[in-house]
Write a protein that holds these residues in place. Sequence first.
Motif, PDB file in Angstrom:
ATOM      1  N   PHE A  79       0.873  -1.108  -0.012  1.00  0.00           N
ATOM      2  CA  PHE A  79       0.072   0.015  -0.162  1.00  0.00           C
ATOM      3  C   PHE A  79       0.981   1.188  -0.159  1.00  0.00           C
ATOM      4  CE2 PHE A  79      -3.029  -3.351   1.377  1.00  0.00           C
ATOM      5  CZ  PHE A  79      -4.034  -2.872   0.529  1.00  0.00           C
ATOM      6  N   LEU A  80       2.125   1.223   0.043  1.00  0.00           N
ATOM      7  CA  LEU A  80       3.170   2.474  -0.284  1.00  0.00           C
ATOM      8  C   LEU A  80       2.905   3.098  -1.693  1.00  0.00           C
ATOM      9  CD1 LEU A  80       6.381   0.898   1.142  1.00  0.00           C
ATOM     10  CD2 LEU A  80       4.853   2.685   2.160  1.00  0.00           C
ATOM     11  N   MET A  81       2.690   4.289  -1.534  1.00  0.00           N
ATOM     12  CA  MET A  81       2.426   5.005  -3.008  1.00  0.00           C
ATOM     13  C   MET A  81       3.373   5.024  -4.097  1.00  0.00           C
ATOM     14  SD  MET A  81      -0.695   6.002  -2.268  1.00  0.00           S
ATOM     15  CE  MET A  81      -0.930   6.908  -3.820  1.00  0.00           C
ATOM     16  N   THR A  82       4.429   4.387  -3.820  1.00  0.00           N
ATOM     17  CA  THR A  82       5.591   3.905  -4.778  1.00  0.00           C
ATOM     18  C   THR A  82       5.054   2.731  -5.479  1.00  0.00           C
ATOM     19  OG1 THR A  82       7.050   3.048  -2.770  1.00  0.00           O
ATOM     20  CG2 THR A  82       7.771   5.122  -3.671  1.00  0.00           C
ATOM     21  N   ASN A  83       4.272   2.021  -4.999  1.00  0.00           N
ATOM     22  CA  ASN A  83       3.674   0.860  -5.673  1.00  0.00           C
ATOM     23  C   ASN A  83       2.308   1.189  -6.221  1.00  0.00           C
ATOM     24  OD1 ASN A  83       3.469  -2.029  -6.173  1.00  0.00           O
ATOM     25  ND2 ASN A  83       2.163  -2.206  -4.738  1.00  0.00           N
ATOM     26  N   MET A  84       1.868   2.391  -6.598  1.00  0.00           N
ATOM     27  CA  MET A  84       0.582   2.618  -7.155  1.00  0.00           C
ATOM     28  C   MET A  84       0.812   3.592  -8.435  1.00  0.00           C
ATOM     29  SD  MET A  84      -1.369   1.868  -5.142  1.00  0.00           S
ATOM     30  CE  MET A  84      -0.953   0.731  -3.386  1.00  0.00           C
ATOM     31  N   VAL A  85      -0.330   3.381  -9.185  1.00  0.00           N
ATOM     32  CA  VAL A  85      -0.470   4.225 -10.554  1.00  0.00           C
ATOM     33  C   VAL A  85      -1.831   4.547 -10.734  1.00  0.00           C
ATOM     34  CG1 VAL A  85      -0.598   2.179 -11.984  1.00  0.00           C
ATOM     35  CG2 VAL A  85       0.156   4.150 -12.920  1.00  0.00           C
ATOM     36  N   PRO A  86      -2.114   5.844 -11.141  1.00  0.00           N
ATOM     37  CA  PRO A  86      -3.385   6.283 -11.282  1.00  0.00           C
ATOM     38  C   PRO A  86      -4.006   5.418 -12.414  1.00  0.00           C
ATOM     39  CG  PRO A  86      -1.896   8.189 -11.586  1.00  0.00           C
ATOM     40  CD  PRO A  86      -1.026   7.047 -11.433  1.00  0.00           C
ATOM     41  N   GLN A  87      -4.990   4.516 -11.948  1.00  0.00           N
ATOM     42  CA  GLN A  87      -5.572   3.529 -12.805  1.00  0.00           C
ATOM     43  C   GLN A  87      -7.065   3.753 -13.026  1.00  0.00           C
ATOM     44  OE1 GLN A  87      -4.510  -0.336 -11.568  1.00  0.00           O
ATOM     45  NE2 GLN A  87      -4.955  -1.309 -13.460  1.00  0.00           N
ATOM     46  N   ALA A  88      -7.461   3.539 -14.425  1.00  0.00           N
ATOM     47  CA  ALA A  88      -8.930   3.856 -14.480  1.00  0.00           C
ATOM     48  C   ALA A  88      -9.848   2.742 -13.644  1.00  0.00           C
ATOM     49  CB  ALA A  88      -9.398   3.715 -15.950  1.00  0.00           C
ATOM     50  N   PRO A  89     -11.011   3.161 -13.008  1.00  0.00           N
ATOM     51  CA  PRO A  89     -11.467   2.191 -12.166  1.00  0.00           C
ATOM     52  C   PRO A  89     -11.895   0.867 -12.668  1.00  0.00           C
ATOM     53  CG  PRO A  89     -12.189   4.295 -11.678  1.00  0.00           C
ATOM     54  CD  PRO A  89     -11.292   4.356 -12.843  1.00  0.00           C
ATOM     55  N   ASN A  90     -12.470   0.794 -14.029  1.00  0.00           N
ATOM     56  CA  ASN A  90     -12.802  -0.570 -14.563  1.00  0.00           C
ATOM     57  C   ASN A  90     -11.626  -1.461 -14.952  1.00  0.00           C
ATOM     58  OD1 ASN A  90     -15.495   0.030 -14.301  1.00  0.00           O
ATOM     59  ND2 ASN A  90     -15.787   0.862 -16.462  1.00  0.00           N
ATOM     60  N   ASN A  91     -10.370  -0.402 -15.390  1.00  0.00           N
ATOM     61  CA  ASN A  91      -9.266  -0.969 -15.872  1.00  0.00           C
ATOM     62  C   ASN A  91      -8.719  -2.038 -14.300  1.00  0.00           C
ATOM     63  OD1 ASN A  91      -6.171  -1.346 -15.822  1.00  0.00           O
ATOM     64  ND2 ASN A  91      -6.534  -0.570 -17.799  1.00  0.00           N
ATOM     65  N   ASN A  92      -8.739  -1.330 -13.070  1.00  0.00           N
ATOM     66  CA  ASN A  92      -8.152  -1.814 -12.071  1.00  0.00           C
ATOM     67  C   ASN A  92      -8.938  -2.897 -11.474  1.00  0.00           C
ATOM     68  OD1 ASN A  92      -6.513  -2.163  -9.661  1.00  0.00           O
ATOM     69  ND2 ASN A  92      -7.994  -0.747  -8.667  1.00  0.00           N
ATOM     70  N   GLN A  93     -10.250  -2.641 -11.343  1.00  0.00           N
ATOM     71  CA  GLN A  93     -11.193  -3.451 -10.643  1.00  0.00           C
ATOM     72  C   GLN A  93     -11.855  -4.498 -11.242  1.00  0.00           C
ATOM     73  OE1 GLN A  93     -14.302  -0.882  -8.821  1.00  0.00           O
ATOM     74  NE2 GLN A  93     -12.824   0.966  -8.546  1.00  0.00           N
ATOM     75  N   ARG A  94     -11.671  -4.611 -12.802  1.00  0.00           N
ATOM     76  CA  ARG A  94     -12.258  -5.329 -13.419  1.00  0.00           C
ATOM     77  C   ARG A  94     -11.289  -6.309 -14.286  1.00  0.00           C
ATOM     78  NH1 ARG A  94     -17.750  -2.307 -16.102  1.00  0.00           N
ATOM     79  NH2 ARG A  94     -18.707  -2.021 -14.102  1.00  0.00           N
TER      80      ARG A  94
END
Length: 283
Positions: A139-154
């Motif tokens: 959950f560190l933000m260095t492991n995150m990318v802005p991802q479209a919700p349907n891209n991420n969740q589906r």
Amino acid sequence: MLTTRFTTAALVALGLVAGACSSETDKVQPASLPEHLTLGNPSGAVADEKQPTNYLLSKPQYAVSYHRDRGIPNWVSWHLSPEWLGSAARQDDFGPDATLPAGWYQVSSSSYTGSGFDRGHNCPSADRTKTVADNSATFLMTNMVPQAPNNNQRTWATLENYCRTLVDQGNELYVVMGSYGKGGTGSNGYKETLDNGRVTVPKRIWKVVVVLPPGNDDAARVGSSTRVIAVDTPNENGLDTDWATYRASVDAIEQATGYDLLSQVPAAVQAPLEARVDTGPTR
């Protein structure tokens, strides 16, 4: 496809500044690499503040090439095997990464607030459930990318679930996930940056998965018949929910990013592996 340095076009696509990391890809990787870099260091990332657009964060749970100026990782690499899976609960403790060099901007959980983009994991939370500490690290933000919700969740969620299914079937995986380009379409429309320009919204999000039976000397065990799944999706909310729609070759991802993926795999088998588009099962 074996590459020895970034191409100019690829550097432009990634938003890398001059001198950032092209010379680093010329370095020969050591014979013994950390667990999460067993199959290679795609961009030759190093833990050197003079390389702020290709800065290596080597964590117990995964390895990151971080791009300070984009506020997101270039790529994240990790090993997934039964030893990493357990009963630890999802922590949901999104937060800044205090291990970044002093003076660097630390992206926070609120950097994505109201943007219409998810805080999209590279190394998934569910891939690190052995201990609470392991899960929290995802959950560190260095492991995150802005991802479209349907891209991420589906779309990506089903691919991530399938990867864990492969482990349940008796395999171990080496996974690299990254992004490139600029501009995506989330639930609030098209955006190129968040947090007053400090976080870049990528155009494309990709993943490469190498599937192996359990064993030792993993890089040397990769052969021409080893299953390699490569996926490259648009960072959009209206994409197909079936990740198989976006299967690609490793060669194509290398061409788009300028990276040298699977560089520690024996050279004789890299060409056929990286040219092939996976046609295997998806569930």
